[in-house]
Design a protein around this motif. Structure first.
Motif, PDB file in Angstrom:
ATOM      1  N   ASP A   1       0.850  -1.204   0.000  1.00 27.28           N
ATOM      2  CA  ASP A   1       0.000   0.000   0.000  1.00 27.28           C
ATOM      3  C   ASP A   1       0.878   1.244   0.000  1.00 27.28           C
ATOM      4  OD1 ASP A   1      -1.944   1.903   0.238  1.00 27.28           O
ATOM      5  OD2 ASP A   1      -2.698   1.254   2.189  1.00 27.28           O
ATOM      6  N   PHE A   2       1.282   1.692  -1.179  1.00 29.59           N
ATOM      7  CA  PHE A   2       2.160   2.852  -1.277  1.00 29.59           C
ATOM      8  C   PHE A   2       1.409   4.157  -1.032  1.00 29.59           C
ATOM      9  CE2 PHE A   2       0.434   2.165  -5.485  1.00 29.59           C
ATOM     10  CZ  PHE A   2       0.121   3.442  -5.928  1.00 29.59           C
ATOM     11  N   GLU A   3       0.078   4.094  -1.018  1.00 33.95           N
ATOM     12  CA  GLU A   3      -0.718   5.303  -0.803  1.00 33.95           C
ATOM     13  C   GLU A   3      -1.015   5.555   0.677  1.00 33.95           C
ATOM     14  OE1 GLU A   3      -4.277   5.064  -3.079  1.00 33.95           O
ATOM     15  OE2 GLU A   3      -3.260   5.120  -5.018  1.00 33.95           O
TER      16      GLU A   3
ATOM     17  N   ARG B   1      -3.740   3.327   8.093  1.00 37.50           N
ATOM     18  CA  ARG B   1      -4.921   4.114   7.739  1.00 37.50           C
ATOM     19  C   ARG B   1      -5.817   4.315   8.966  1.00 37.50           C
ATOM     20  NH1 ARG B   1      -6.496   4.076   2.020  1.00 37.50           N
ATOM     21  NH2 ARG B   1      -4.804   3.217   0.756  1.00 37.50           N
ATOM     22  N   LEU B   2      -5.945   3.280   9.792  1.00 31.98           N
ATOM     23  CA  LEU B   2      -6.744   3.399  11.002  1.00 31.98           C
ATOM     24  C   LEU B   2      -6.077   4.338  12.000  1.00 31.98           C
ATOM     25  CD1 LEU B   2      -9.205   2.507  12.639  1.00 31.98           C
ATOM     26  CD2 LEU B   2      -7.895   0.512  13.395  1.00 31.98           C
TER      27      LEU B   2
ATOM     28  N   PRO C   1      -2.532  -7.248  -0.426  1.00 31.09           N
ATOM     29  CA  PRO C   1      -3.503  -6.308  -0.998  1.00 31.09           C
ATOM     30  C   PRO C   1      -2.798  -5.094  -1.604  1.00 31.09           C
ATOM     31  CG  PRO C   1      -4.156  -6.977   1.224  1.00 31.09           C
ATOM     32  CD  PRO C   1      -2.755  -7.461   1.014  1.00 31.09           C
ATOM     33  N   ASN C   2      -3.435  -4.469  -2.592  1.00 33.61           N
ATOM     34  CA  ASN C   2      -2.963  -3.195  -3.093  1.00 33.61           C
ATOM     35  C   ASN C   2      -3.645  -2.084  -2.289  1.00 33.61           C
ATOM     36  OD1 ASN C   2      -5.603  -3.062  -4.127  1.00 33.61           O
ATOM     37  ND2 ASN C   2      -4.965  -3.772  -6.162  1.00 33.61           N
ATOM     38  N   SER C   3      -3.490  -0.842  -2.717  1.00 32.39           N
ATOM     39  CA  SER C   3      -4.073   0.264  -1.955  1.00 32.39           C
ATOM     40  C   SER C   3      -5.583   0.142  -1.850  1.00 32.39           C
ATOM     41  CB  SER C   3      -3.688   1.609  -2.598  1.00 32.39           C
ATOM     42  OG  SER C   3      -2.298   1.833  -2.480  1.00 32.39           O
TER      43      SER C   3
END
Length: 236
Positions: A35-37, A44-45, A207-209
């Motif tokens: 997840d590069f974003e 994210r959490l 997973p990806n972003s």
């Protein structure tokens, strides 16, 4: 681009809130590889709970790439004890997420497991028992791999049948101990093969972003996490 709905979190004046300290311990999916974003669902959490109008819960990402249940078990208590922040304090909760690496077959599709299934059953039970002695425990299950992209790194063979076997052993062990278990594997499988593949990196394992965003949404929609997020100690 997907838009994440705001989580159901009570809004309190910051002066009246005692934020929770939560450690998330596991493998590369906890770490957020791919997840590069956004840096993964845990990161994210963490950012979500740092918003000015949130209770400000503190999350420590303790994901290590390649870890299986044995490695997580070995570092569990030290990781926990070193992150209380305040003297004579320890974290309020542990979230575990491990098992996908244990289910890998080595060298060929019929090769031996990274962690023998019988050994895994024993180790996951011991890990959960030890974690429960420390504080409340939550378990976030594994995502289904993209079988069409196997093997991973030309030597690790993953498949859904083996993943299901290991995740069921984990789910049942959690159920026996009244530990909340989020069955990501079944949730994603129900959404269809095409949807699942769209959420994965080219390696077929991480997973990806978009996938991490979906994973975060699943976590935020999980009632045990909603209840935990709303459980800050409020002063008069």
């Amino acid at each position: 681009m997907q838009t994440l709905a705001s989580p159901t979190v009570k809004r309190y004046p910051q002066s009246n809130v005692h934020p929770l300290k939560i450690v998330v311990i596991g493998d590369s999916i906890v770490y957020g590889f791919g997840d590069f974003e956004g840096g993964g669902w845990v990161e994210r959490l963490r950012r979500n709970w740092m918003m000015p109008d949130s209770p400000g819960h503190v999350i420590y990402n303790l994901g290590v790439r390649g870890d299986g249940v044995l490695q997580v078990s070995q570092r569990l208590e030290q990781e926990f004890r070193n992150r209380g922040e305040l003297r004579n304090r320890v974290p309020d909760a542990i979230a575990l997420s491990v098992g996908v690496n244990d289910a890998a077959r080595l060298g060929r599709t019929s090769g031996r497991y990274f962690t023998d299934f019988g050994v895994f059953q024993q180790e996951i039970s011991q890990l959960l028992d030890r974690a429960k002695q420390l504080c409340p425990v939550y378990f976030v299950g594994m995502v289904p791999v993209d079988e069409s992209k196997m093997p991973f790194l030309d030597c690790f063979y993953y498949n859904h049948e083996d993943q299901y076997r290991y995740k069921e052993a984990t789910r049942l062990a959690c159920e026996a101990r009244n530990i909340p278990y989020l069955d990501i594997f079944d949730l994603w499988i129900e959404r269809g093969t095409d949807w699942c593949r769209e959420q994965m990196c080219a390696d077929g394992l991480h997973p990806n972003s978009s996938g991490y965003q979906a994973l975060l949404k699943d976590v935020l929609n999980w009632q045990p996490i909603t209840q935990l997020a709303n459980s800050s100690l409020i002063t008069a």
